[in-house]
Design a protein around this motif. Structure first.
Motif, short mmCIF file in Angstrom:
data_model
loop_
_atom_site.label_atom_id
_atom_site.label_comp_id
_atom_site.label_asym_id
_atom_site.label_seq_id
_atom_site.Cartn_x
_atom_site.Cartn_y
_atom_site.Cartn_z
N GLU A 6 85.48 66.87 -41.16
CA GLU A 6 86.49 67.14 -40.15
C GLU A 6 85.88 67.04 -38.76
OE1 GLU A 6 88.65 70.77 -40.82
OE2 GLU A 6 89.71 69.87 -42.53
N ARG A 8 86.79 67.42 -34.89
CA ARG A 8 87.78 68.05 -34.01
C ARG A 8 87.66 67.50 -32.60
NH1 ARG A 8 90.18 72.80 -35.86
NH2 ARG A 8 89.59 73.24 -38.01
N TYR A 27 93.06 56.14 -30.78
CA TYR A 27 92.98 56.57 -32.17
C TYR A 27 91.85 55.85 -32.90
CZ TYR A 27 97.46 58.95 -31.63
OH TYR A 27 98.46 59.79 -31.22
N TRP A 30 88.64 57.45 -32.05
CA TRP A 30 88.47 58.71 -32.78
C TRP A 30 88.03 58.46 -34.22
CZ3 TRP A 30 93.75 61.27 -31.20
CH2 TRP A 30 93.70 61.67 -29.87
N LEU A 31 88.58 57.41 -34.84
CA LEU A 31 88.17 57.08 -36.21
C LEU A 31 86.68 56.76 -36.25
CD1 LEU A 31 91.16 54.82 -37.38
CD2 LEU A 31 90.91 57.31 -37.61
N ILE A 75 93.29 67.85 -32.09
CA ILE A 75 93.52 67.02 -33.28
C ILE A 75 92.30 67.18 -34.20
CG2 ILE A 75 95.08 65.38 -32.17
CD1 ILE A 75 91.64 64.18 -33.00
N VAL A 77 90.40 64.86 -37.12
CA VAL A 77 90.27 63.64 -37.91
C VAL A 77 89.54 64.01 -39.18
CG1 VAL A 77 89.41 61.27 -38.02
CG2 VAL A 77 90.08 62.25 -35.79
N THR A 79 87.96 62.60 -42.58
CA THR A 79 87.49 61.31 -43.09
C THR A 79 86.68 61.49 -44.34
OG1 THR A 79 86.37 59.24 -42.52
CG2 THR A 79 85.45 61.27 -41.58
N TYR A 93 90.97 57.94 -43.50
CA TYR A 93 91.13 58.95 -42.47
C TYR A 93 92.56 59.46 -42.46
CZ TYR A 93 87.55 55.81 -40.42
OH TYR A 93 86.48 54.98 -40.20
N GLN A 94 92.70 60.68 -42.00
CA GLN A 94 94.00 61.15 -41.54
C GLN A 94 93.77 62.02 -40.33
OE1 GLN A 94 95.91 63.03 -44.89
NE2 GLN A 94 95.07 65.02 -44.42
N ILE A 95 94.67 61.91 -39.39
CA ILE A 95 94.59 62.71 -38.17
C ILE A 95 95.75 63.70 -38.20
CG2 ILE A 95 94.61 62.72 -35.65
CD1 ILE A 95 93.46 59.89 -35.71
N ARG A 97 97.45 67.43 -36.49
CA ARG A 97 97.52 68.35 -35.36
C ARG A 97 97.59 69.75 -35.97
NH1 ARG A 97 101.80 66.22 -32.06
NH2 ARG A 97 103.18 67.03 -33.68
#
Length: 142
Positions: A6, A8, A27, A30-31, A75, A77, A79, A93-95, A97
C-alpha cells in the motif's frame, strides 16, 4: 515480504488539471511510484537494480478510470504481482480513496526484465523471484 503493498499519497494542487481533478497522467506516475516502493520494501531498490545493471522496463499499461480524485484527498495505491514468468511480470493495482472506500482506478502494467546495458530481455534471477509473492486472482483485493 510485502505481498500486497500500500502506497499512500495526499493529492497536491500540482496534480490537478483544468477540469479540477487529478490529471490522468498523474495516475500513471502513482502506479510507477507504488511499484518502485513495493520493490524497495522487498529489498530491490532502483539503486540495487542499477548497480547490477538489470531490472524492469514497462511494456504496456492498462488503466481504467472509475472516479476522480481531488486536491487534499488521500489516496492509497494497492499493488501486487499477478504473474512472474521467465522474463516478464504482470503487476496489478487499484487506487482507493480511504475517506469513503471508493475505488478510483483499476490498472495493470506488463513489465519485462532486461539487461540495462543493452535493454535485451533477461531471465529474472532467483534472488529477485524469491523476494516477491504472486497473488492468485481469488486473493486479490476487491
Amino acid at each position: 515480504m510485502h505481498r500486497i503493498y500500500e502506497y499512500r499519497h495526499l493529492v497536491t494542487e500540482e496534480e490537478i488539471d483544468g477540469l479540477g481533478h487529478v490529471n490522468n497522467v498523474v495516475y500513471l506516475k502513482w502506479l510507477q511510484d507504488a511499484a518502485v516502493a513495493h520493490s524497495t520494501a522487498n529489498g530491490w531498490s532502483a539503486r540495487r537494480y542499477r548497480e547490477l545493471k538489470i531490472g524492469w522496463v514497462a511494456r504496456s499499461h492498462y488503466i481504467e478510470y472509475l472516479q476522480p480524485a481531488f486536491v487534499g484527498q488521500e489516496i492509497i495505491v494497492q499493488t501486487w504481482i499477478s504473474t512472474l514468468q521467465k522474463v516478464k511480470s504482470l503487476r496489478k493495482y487499484q487506487i482507493v480513496r480511504p475517506l469513503d472506500s471508493e475505488l478510483l482506478v483499476k490498472a495493470e502494467t506488463n513489465w519485462a526484465f532486461v539487461n540495462y546495458e543493452n535493454l535485451t530481455p533477461r531471465r529474472i534471477p532467483q534472488e529477485v523471484l524469491s523476494c516477491f509473492a504472486v497473488i492468485p486472482e481469488q486473493e486479490e483485493p476487491r
